[in-house]
Design an enzyme around this catalytic site. Sequence first.
Site, short mmCIF file in Angstrom:
data_model
loop_
_atom_site.label_atom_id
_atom_site.label_comp_id
_atom_site.label_asym_id
_atom_site.label_seq_id
_atom_site.Cartn_x
_atom_site.Cartn_y
_atom_site.Cartn_z
N ARG A 154 13.91 -6.40 17.59
CA ARG A 154 12.96 -5.28 17.38
C ARG A 154 13.37 -4.35 16.25
NH1 ARG A 154 13.48 -5.64 22.86
NH2 ARG A 154 11.77 -6.78 23.82
N LYS A 168 5.96 -2.45 3.37
CA LYS A 168 5.08 -3.57 3.76
C LYS A 168 5.91 -4.85 3.75
CE LYS A 168 0.47 -2.12 2.36
NZ LYS A 168 -0.67 -2.42 1.47
N GLU A 208 2.54 -3.82 -13.70
CA GLU A 208 2.47 -2.85 -12.59
C GLU A 208 2.91 -1.46 -13.06
OE1 GLU A 208 1.19 -3.29 -9.60
OE2 GLU A 208 1.18 -5.47 -9.34
N LYS A 244 5.32 5.63 -6.69
CA LYS A 244 5.02 4.87 -5.46
C LYS A 244 5.58 5.60 -4.24
CE LYS A 244 4.32 0.77 -3.01
NZ LYS A 244 4.33 -0.68 -2.88
N GLU A 253 -1.29 3.31 5.25
CA GLU A 253 -2.56 3.02 4.57
C GLU A 253 -3.75 3.38 5.44
OE1 GLU A 253 -2.46 -0.90 2.89
OE2 GLU A 253 -3.70 -0.23 1.21
N ARG A 308 -3.26 5.37 -0.49
CA ARG A 308 -2.65 4.18 -1.09
C ARG A 308 -3.65 3.36 -1.91
NH1 ARG A 308 1.96 0.48 1.65
NH2 ARG A 308 3.50 2.06 2.09
N ASN A 329 -4.30 0.06 -5.83
CA ASN A 329 -5.05 -1.18 -6.06
C ASN A 329 -5.78 -1.20 -7.40
OD1 ASN A 329 -4.33 -2.47 -3.73
ND2 ASN A 329 -5.99 -1.53 -2.54
N HIS A 381 -6.53 -4.44 -9.19
CA HIS A 381 -6.26 -5.54 -8.27
C HIS A 381 -7.53 -6.19 -7.72
CE1 HIS A 381 -2.21 -4.14 -8.66
NE2 HIS A 381 -1.74 -5.02 -7.82
N HIS A 440 -6.96 -9.93 -7.94
CA HIS A 440 -6.80 -10.86 -6.81
C HIS A 440 -7.78 -12.03 -6.93
CE1 HIS A 440 -4.81 -7.54 -4.19
NE2 HIS A 440 -3.90 -8.32 -4.72
N HIS A 446 0.80 -12.82 -10.92
CA HIS A 446 0.19 -11.60 -10.40
C HIS A 446 -0.01 -10.55 -11.50
CE1 HIS A 446 -0.92 -8.59 -7.47
NE2 HIS A 446 0.02 -7.77 -7.95
N1 LIG Z 1 5.63 -5.76 0.08
C1 LIG Z 1 4.92 -5.28 -0.92
O1 LIG Z 1 4.50 -4.12 -0.92
C2 LIG Z 1 4.64 -6.17 -2.10
C3 LIG Z 1 4.11 -5.62 -3.28
C4 LIG Z 1 3.93 -6.46 -4.37
C5 LIG Z 1 4.24 -7.81 -4.27
N2 LIG Z 1 4.74 -8.31 -3.12
C6 LIG Z 1 5.08 -9.74 -3.00
O2 LIG Z 1 6.11 -10.02 -3.94
C7 LIG Z 1 6.05 -11.41 -4.28
C8 LIG Z 1 6.21 -11.54 -5.77
O3 LIG Z 1 7.45 -11.01 -6.14
P1 LIG Z 1 8.12 -11.34 -7.55
O4 LIG Z 1 7.13 -11.18 -8.64
O5 LIG Z 1 9.39 -10.56 -7.59
O6 LIG Z 1 8.36 -12.90 -7.47
P2 LIG Z 1 9.56 -13.79 -6.90
O7 LIG Z 1 10.26 -13.15 -5.78
O8 LIG Z 1 9.00 -15.15 -6.67
O9 LIG Z 1 10.56 -13.86 -8.15
C9 LIG Z 1 10.09 -14.42 -9.36
C10 LIG Z 1 11.09 -15.43 -9.91
O10 LIG Z 1 12.17 -14.73 -10.51
C11 LIG Z 1 13.41 -15.25 -10.04
N3 LIG Z 1 14.36 -14.15 -10.14
C12 LIG Z 1 14.46 -13.05 -9.35
N4 LIG Z 1 15.36 -12.20 -9.84
C13 LIG Z 1 15.88 -12.78 -10.95
C14 LIG Z 1 16.84 -12.37 -11.90
N5 LIG Z 1 17.42 -11.17 -11.86
N6 LIG Z 1 17.13 -13.22 -12.92
C15 LIG Z 1 16.50 -14.43 -13.01
N7 LIG Z 1 15.56 -14.85 -12.16
C16 LIG Z 1 15.26 -14.03 -11.14
C17 LIG Z 1 13.10 -15.72 -8.66
O11 LIG Z 1 14.06 -16.66 -8.21
C18 LIG Z 1 11.72 -16.33 -8.87
O12 LIG Z 1 11.83 -17.62 -9.40
C19 LIG Z 1 4.73 -11.94 -3.75
O13 LIG Z 1 4.97 -12.72 -2.61
C20 LIG Z 1 3.96 -10.67 -3.39
O14 LIG Z 1 3.06 -10.89 -2.31
C21 LIG Z 1 4.96 -7.52 -2.04
ZN LIG Z 2 0.25 -5.73 -7.68
#
Ligand SMILES: NC(=O)c1ccc[n+]([C@@H]2O[C@H](COP(=O)([O-])OP(=O)(O)OC[C@H]3O[C@@H](n4cnc5c(N)ncnc54)[C@H](O)[C@@H]3O)[C@@H](O)[C@H]2O)c1
Ligand SMILES: [Zn+2]
Length: 365
Positions: free
Chosen positions: A121, A143, A185, A227, A237, A242, A246, A249, A253, A266
Site C-alpha cells: 500500500r 501520476k 514540452e 509544473k 486533476e 491541470r 494539455n 496535446h 495525441h 510524443h
Molecule cells: N506520469 C506522467 O505525468 C507522465 C507525463 C509525461 C509522460 N509520461 C510517460 O513517459 C513515457 C515517455 O517517457 P520518455 O520520453 O522519457 O521515454 P523513455 O522512458 O522511453 O526514454 C526514452 C529513451 O531514452 C533512453 N534514455 C533514458 N535516459 C537516457 C540517458 N540519459 N541517456 C541515453 N538514453 C537514455 C531510454 O532508455 C529510452 O530508450 C511515456 O510512457 C509517457 O506516457 C508520464
Molecule cells: Zn506531453
Amino acid sequence: MKTITVALANTPYKIYVGEQLICAKNRLLQPLAMGKDVFVLSNKTVYQAHGKKLHAFLSAHGLRAYVHLVGDSETSKSLRSAISVLQAIVRFDRQKDVSLVAFGGGVIGDLAGFCASIYKRGIPLIHIPTTLLAQVDASIGGKTAVDLPQGKNLIGSFYQPKAVLSDATFLKTLPTPQLACGLAEVVKYGIIKDVTLFSFIEQNYHALLLADSAALSHVIEQASRIKAKIVTQDERETRSIRTILNFGHTIGHALEAAGNYRRYNHGQAVALGMLCAADISAQLGLMPAATVRRIETLLANLTLPVQIKHISLNTILSYQFRDKKFSGKTNRWVLISGRIGRVCVKQNIPLAIIRAAVAKRMASV
Ligand SMILES: NC(=O)c1ccc[n+]([C@@H]2O[C@H](COP(=O)([O-])OP(=O)(O)OC[C@H]3O[C@@H](n4cnc5c(N)ncnc54)[C@H](O)[C@@H]3O)[C@@H](O)[C@H]2O)c1
Ligand SMILES: [Zn+2]
C-alpha cells in the site's frame, strides 16, 4: 543546485535541479524518512551509461542497493512487468523497509511509481529522471501508470514521490530526438505560463540541443517550477487547473495514435499539436497570426516537425473525434490568449476551424 518545493498539503516534496547532482558528496536523500534498502528500477541503456554514478551516490548514503533492469521500451509499462518488478521487490525486501528509486525516462518513472504505490500500500519513491521529458514532466505531479493492450496509461494511481533529483548532466548521452522531444514540452511551459522561458529557448536553442548542462539546468528548473505550481493547485486533476498542461496535446495525441505511436514521438506530435492550437487561437482572433510564425520558427530550430507527413487529414480528424472530449459539437481546447505566456480554455470550437488549422500543417508532398 536549485531546490523547488512541491507544496502539497499532505505530501510535500522537493525537486533538486542541477549539474553533477548525483555524486558521492551530495547527500540529498539523507533528510528523507527511508530505510537502508533501495530497489533501483532502470533499464540497460540508462544503467550502462550512468549506473556507476548512481551506485557511488547511494553508497555514500550507506544504502544497500539492488538493481532491477526492465526492457527498454514502452512495452515495459505493462501489468506483466509490474508483477515481475513486485516479485523482485518481495525477494529483496528482507528488512521490510525498502524504498524504490526510479532511474530512467518516463517509462521507468511511470512503472516504478505504480509499483511503489501498490507494494504494501505504498513505499517511499525517489525519482532520478534521466530524460528531459521525465525531468520536466513525468516525474512531477504523482501520476503513475501502466498500459493495457486497449490503450496507454489505462491503469494507474496518484502517488507522490519523496523527492525528485534532476541532474542535467545525464542528458549528455540522450539521443538528440529524445532531447528535442523534452524541449517541445519546455516550449509548452513557456507558451502557457512564461514568455521569459520561451525567449530563453529562442536565444539558446543551439546550446540546448547540444545538451549544454547549464542551459538545460535553467530550463529544467523553470519548467519544474511551473509544473510544481500547477499540480499543487490541482493535485488530482479535479479543478480543471491541470487542463492547461494539455496545450498542444489534443491534436498531439491524435497524431501519435494515427501514426501508430511510431511515426511521431510524443514531443514531435505535441509540437505539431501546439502549432494547430496556435493557429486556432489566431483564427478566433485571440492572438496575432505572427505569433504562430514565431512558435513555428522556434520549433523548427529545435529540429521538431512543423509539417505533418504521411498521415491524411481525415485520419487525424477521425482519431481526434474518437477522443471523449469530442462528442458531437462539444470539444475543449487550451488556446493562446493574447500573447505567449497566457492561455485560456475554450469550448465548442467549430469543426471547420479545427479542420483548417490541421489542413494548414499538412505537407504538400
Ligand atoms: N506520469 C506522467 O505525468 C507522465 C507525463 C509525461 C509522460 N509520461 C510517460 O513517459 C513515457 C515517455 O517517457 P520518455 O520520453 O522519457 O521515454 P523513455 O522512458 O522511453 O526514454 C526514452 C529513451 O531514452 C533512453 N534514455 C533514458 N535516459 C537516457 C540517458 N540519459 N541517456 C541515453 N538514453 C537514455 C531510454 O532508455 C529510452 O530508450 C511515456 O510512457 C509517457 O506516457 C508520464
Ligand atoms: Zn506531453
